[in-house]
Design a protein around this motif. Structure first.
Motif, PDB file in Angstrom:
ATOM      1  N   GLN A   1       5.111 -46.450 -10.027  1.00 14.66           N
ATOM      2  CA  GLN A   1       6.543 -46.197 -10.131  1.00 14.66           C
ATOM      3  C   GLN A   1       7.309 -47.512 -10.264  1.00 14.66           C
ATOM      4  O   GLN A   1       6.811 -48.573  -9.894  1.00 14.66           O
TER       5      GLN A   1
ATOM      6  N   GLN B   1      22.076 -42.939 -12.764  1.00 11.13           N
ATOM      7  CA  GLN B   1      20.874 -42.662 -12.002  1.00 11.13           C
ATOM      8  C   GLN B   1      20.893 -43.470 -10.710  1.00 11.13           C
ATOM      9  O   GLN B   1      21.394 -44.597 -10.674  1.00 11.13           O
TER      10      GLN B   1
ATOM     11  N   ARG C   1      16.869 -47.229  -7.263  1.00 12.92           N
ATOM     12  CA  ARG C   1      15.700 -46.952  -6.425  1.00 12.92           C
ATOM     13  C   ARG C   1      15.290 -48.208  -5.675  1.00 12.92           C
ATOM     14  O   ARG C   1      15.134 -49.288  -6.260  1.00 12.92           O
TER      15      ARG C   1
ATOM     16  N   SER D   1      12.339 -55.929 -11.528  1.00 17.90           N
ATOM     17  CA  SER D   1      12.839 -55.587 -10.199  1.00 17.90           C
ATOM     18  C   SER D   1      13.418 -56.819  -9.507  1.00 17.90           C
ATOM     19  O   SER D   1      12.936 -57.937  -9.687  1.00 17.90           O
TER      20      SER D   1
ATOM     21  N   PHE E   1      11.002 -49.634  -9.539  1.00 16.15           N
ATOM     22  CA  PHE E   1      12.105 -49.704  -8.591  1.00 16.15           C
ATOM     23  C   PHE E   1      13.041 -50.829  -9.007  1.00 16.15           C
ATOM     24  O   PHE E   1      12.596 -51.879  -9.494  1.00 16.15           O
TER      25      PHE E   1
ATOM     26  N   THR F   1      24.451 -39.639  -4.410  1.00 20.57           N
ATOM     27  CA  THR F   1      23.302 -40.487  -4.129  1.00 20.57           C
ATOM     28  C   THR F   1      23.295 -41.655  -5.108  1.00 20.57           C
ATOM     29  O   THR F   1      22.694 -41.601  -6.180  1.00 20.57           O
TER      30      THR F   1
ATOM     31  N   ARG G   1      18.681 -44.627  -3.586  1.00 10.63           N
ATOM     32  CA  ARG G   1      17.599 -43.821  -3.032  1.00 10.63           C
ATOM     33  C   ARG G   1      16.490 -44.776  -2.606  1.00 10.63           C
ATOM     34  O   ARG G   1      16.146 -45.699  -3.352  1.00 10.63           O
ATOM     35  N   TRP G   2      15.954 -44.603  -1.422  1.00 12.00           N
ATOM     36  CA  TRP G   2      14.944 -45.539  -0.930  1.00 12.00           C
ATOM     37  C   TRP G   2      13.693 -44.819  -0.477  1.00 12.00           C
ATOM     38  O   TRP G   2      13.700 -43.636  -0.160  1.00 12.00           O
TER      39      TRP G   2
END
Length: 347
Positions: free
Chosen positions: A73, A6, A9, A106, A75, A40, A43-44
């Motif tokens: 969410q 994945q 993020r 995170s 990240f 990818t 992803r930002w």
């Protein structure tokens, strides 16, 4: 960070008047990595407190998501990018979100003065951190529990801080290296023409040649280093000469040739530069700032400050919190605050 199928993020939280160049320097290595991999991997998302257009310090605008709309969410990396007046963006809401993301695992970082917001959230307590050299003294004064470094970036566990500018690309490349390995980090660095990936521990002010290649003699650099170590408890010029075994006449000649001013004036100016950071970035009393900058008399401090910057410390405290290009003009106008400020502080 272990490789994952994945995308990793990344959330970049920008504040009004953030530094656009430093922020895009952070993002671009991830873009290059995705391109070179053909997938990818990263992803930002860019967010701000109010969403919509956010004005950068250079007058350009970027579109952002509203922070409240993405707060649920998760990240892998959360970055706060700030520049002017980070205290105005350091809200309880943002601090709470940063603490929540940190609790969820995170990696949380600060770009430029974003470190102040992380510090306000308690995320740098007892850790090493850095900011742009212009703000280092302010961070030390406001957060004495932080081990403030003059490195271009600092990783301390799942926290990172960065001085900004091109160093933003260095810290991004190190994050890529940690997740994707040396080969891909090197390829991304080459692709964006970042010729050397600077290691952790690289100073913001290395003692090597100036960017255009001209370097002052070793003696001059030694004297400047001693001056910078004695900004509060100042040394007289003859004492500096004794420390490097040079005559005062010879030191004067070298400073005029390579620095453009006598050593006494240079010494005064770097103390005033430190004072200006404390004036515009903290709420310290002017009398405290004068002492911290090596001035025993507040009258002398105020006069020297006006001579160097064209306005009084009190006026600069107001105007210095506004991005330079948006300040009222004329910048160096006379004002009632330009009277001597030795009568004490009334806040």
């Amino acid at each position: 960070m272990a490789p994952s199928a994945q995308p990793i993020r990344i959330l970049i939280v920008v504040t009004p008047n953030f530094n656009l160049a430093a922020t895009t320097a952070f993002i671009d290595p991830f873009r290059a990595t995705n391109y070179l991999e053909g997938l990818t991997r990263f992803r930002w998302m860019i967010a701000s407190a109010h969403g919509g257009s956010c004005l950068a310090s250079n007058g350009m605008m970027v579109q952002t998501e509203k922070l409240a709309s993405i707060e649920e969410q998760n990240f892998e990396i959360v970055l706060v990018s700030a520049s002017w007046t980070p205290e105005t963006a350091s809200t309880p809401h943002l601090q709470a979100l940063l603490r929540k993301w940190a609790r969820n695992g995170s990696i949380v970082g600060g770009l430029d003065t974003g470190a102040f917001i992380l510090a306000d959230a308690g995320l740098l307590d007892g850790r090493r951190a850095t900011v742009h050299y212009e703000h280092i003294d302010a961070l030390k004064e406001l957060h004495s529990d932080i081990d403030v470094s003059e490195d271009i970036f600092v990783h301390d566990g799942k926290r990172f801080t960065c001085s900004g500018g091109i160093a933003s690309a260095d810290v991004a490349l190190h994050l890529i290296r940690a997740s994707a390995g040396d080969a891909l980090a090197n390829a991304a660095a080459r692709y964006i023409f970042h010729p050397t990936l600077r290691p952790a521990g690289t100073s913001q002010n290395p003692g090597s040649a100036e960017p255009l290649g001209r370097s002052a003699p070793k003696t001059v650099r030694q004297v400047i280093s001693i001056m910078e170590q004695h900004l509060e408890q100042t040394l007289i010029i003859p004492e500096l000469c004794r420390k490097v075994d040079i005559s005062q006449r010879q030191l004067d000649r070298l400073f005029k040739q390579y620095v453009g001013k006598p050593p006494a004036l240079y010494y005064r100016d770097i103390r005033l530069d430190r004072a200006r950071g404390l004036v515009t970035q903290t709420d310290m009393l002017m009398s405290e700032i004068a002492i911290a900058s090596g001035f025993s008399s507040q009258v002398h401090f105020s006069r020297a400050y006006r001579e160097r910057f064209g306005l009084s410390p009190r006026s600069d405290r107001v105007e210095g919190r506004i991005p330079f290009e948006f300040r009222a003009w004329p910048m160096h106008r006379k004002s009632p605050d330009d009277e001597d400020e030795a009568a004490g502080e009334k806040r």
